[in-house]
Scaffold this active site. Structure first.
Site, PDB file in Angstrom:
ATOM      1  N   CYS A 162       7.250  11.542  -9.973  1.00  0.00           N
ATOM      2  CA  CYS A 162       7.781  11.288  -8.629  1.00  0.00           C
ATOM      3  C   CYS A 162       8.839  12.305  -8.223  1.00  0.00           C
ATOM      4  O   CYS A 162       8.824  12.824  -7.097  1.00  0.00           O
ATOM      5  CB  CYS A 162       8.325   9.865  -8.531  1.00  0.00           C
ATOM      6  SG  CYS A 162       9.771   9.501  -9.561  1.00  0.00           S
ATOM      7  N   HIS A 214      12.885   5.910  -9.082  1.00  0.00           N
ATOM      8  CA  HIS A 214      11.740   6.395  -8.318  1.00  0.00           C
ATOM      9  C   HIS A 214      12.224   7.032  -7.026  1.00  0.00           C
ATOM     10  O   HIS A 214      13.303   6.684  -6.508  1.00  0.00           O
ATOM     11  CB  HIS A 214      10.788   5.232  -8.005  1.00  0.00           C
ATOM     12  CG  HIS A 214       9.442   5.662  -7.489  1.00  0.00           C
ATOM     13  ND1 HIS A 214       8.565   6.411  -8.237  1.00  0.00           N
ATOM     14  CD2 HIS A 214       8.837   5.467  -6.287  1.00  0.00           C
ATOM     15  CE1 HIS A 214       7.457   6.624  -7.533  1.00  0.00           C
ATOM     16  NE2 HIS A 214       7.615   6.074  -6.336  1.00  0.00           N
ATOM     17  N   HIS A 226       4.273   9.258  -2.262  1.00  0.00           N
ATOM     18  CA  HIS A 226       4.990   9.287  -3.542  1.00  0.00           C
ATOM     19  C   HIS A 226       3.988   9.341  -4.687  1.00  0.00           C
ATOM     20  O   HIS A 226       2.783   9.091  -4.503  1.00  0.00           O
ATOM     21  CB  HIS A 226       5.907   8.068  -3.670  1.00  0.00           C
ATOM     22  CG  HIS A 226       5.166   6.747  -3.685  1.00  0.00           C
ATOM     23  ND1 HIS A 226       5.360   5.808  -4.664  1.00  0.00           N
ATOM     24  CD2 HIS A 226       4.233   6.214  -2.850  1.00  0.00           C
ATOM     25  CE1 HIS A 226       4.600   4.746  -4.430  1.00  0.00           C
ATOM     26  NE2 HIS A 226       3.903   4.978  -3.328  1.00  0.00           N
TER      27      HIS A 226
END
Length: 260
Positions: A162, A214, A226
């Site tokens: 990510c 994240h 993402h």
């Protein structure tokens, strides 16, 4: 005396410790340079120029360079990157190196790179970053990574995590970000309310203990792109990322940061 290295492979794994079974914490991509901090057996501990990341690489995968070449690459005003998922670089010996979107093309001029005694010919489209950020390209570039598989420590179009994804997309627009999400979260300017978010903002997410775990790129219109399983687009609101198929939230929104 300080040693320097250059990646002349499609990518080199950066590992947490001196073993091929050790966790891959990041990657060096083709054309990226680094300082060699220490050596142990057939391993080098490196610090990347790209983002200052430290870890261990197999010395057999490193092309050693002198400080003047390292500095020439470091000081390039206009940086050149591969703009295709499968770009070919040909050597004078007739060999072909295949690299992916976002790989560095150092000292690029008129379709060629002269590195030490080597001359490389580049086939395909390129991206060149100017002195001012080219943020208008960010959304288009991010969508070029759609369906790229998630890979812990990955930074390439063949596998990416990510924070590697957000770092890569911003880099291709001329903006440098730290490697990890928790460090990216410490940069930028806070966006105080969800309805003030703009396309290109970074959304950060935490675990139940409050740790940033994240990050994703906001596309506008309550959509976020993402890397989770693969690079894909989900619905986002002020609570977090919603999996519409399962009708459940997968990531808890902590805050939003703006970098341009």
């Amino acid at each position: 005396m300080q040693k320097f290295g250059l990646c002349l492979l499609s990518q080199i794994p950066i590992r947490q410790s001196v073993s091929h079974t050790s966790e891959m914490v990041s990657q060096c991509l083709f054309g990226e340079v680094f300082c060699i901090e220490e050596s142990y057996l057939h391993w080098y501990k490196i610090r990347t120029l790209e983002d200052g990341y430290e870890g261990w690489v197999d010395a057999k995968q490193v092309h050693l360079i002198k400080s003047d070449l390292y500095n020439a690459i470091k000081d390039e005003n206009i940086k050149t990157y591969a703009a295709e998922h499968d770009m070919h670089i040909n050597t004078e010996e007739g060999n072909c190196i295949r690299i992916g979107l976002g790989s560095r093309l150092p000292l690029f001029k008129e379709g060629k790179m002269h590195i030490d005694s080597h001359c490389f010919e580049v086939e395909g489209d390129i991206i060149q970053t100017k002195q001012n950020p080219q943020i208008e390209n960010l959304i288009t570039l991010s969508k070029q990574f759609l369906h790229t598989p998630y890979l812990w420590g990955g930074r390439s179009a063949y596998g990416i995590d990510c924070s590697g994804f957000s770092q890569m997309i911003y880099k291709l627009c001329g903006i440098s970000l730290p490697r990890d999400a928790k460090n990216q979260a410490q940069a930028g300017n806070l966006v105080h309310f969800f309805d003030q978010a703009q396309a290109n903002d970074l959304f950060f997410f935490d675990d139940p203990e409050g740790n940033i775990i994240h990050v994703g790129i906001y596309l506008g219109n309550n959509q976020i792109i993402h890397a989770s399983g693969d690079v894909h687009i989900n619905i986002i609101d002020n609570q977090g990322i919603l999996n519409s198929e399962k009708n459940e939230y997968t990531h808890n929104l902590r805050f939003i940061k703006r970098f341009v």
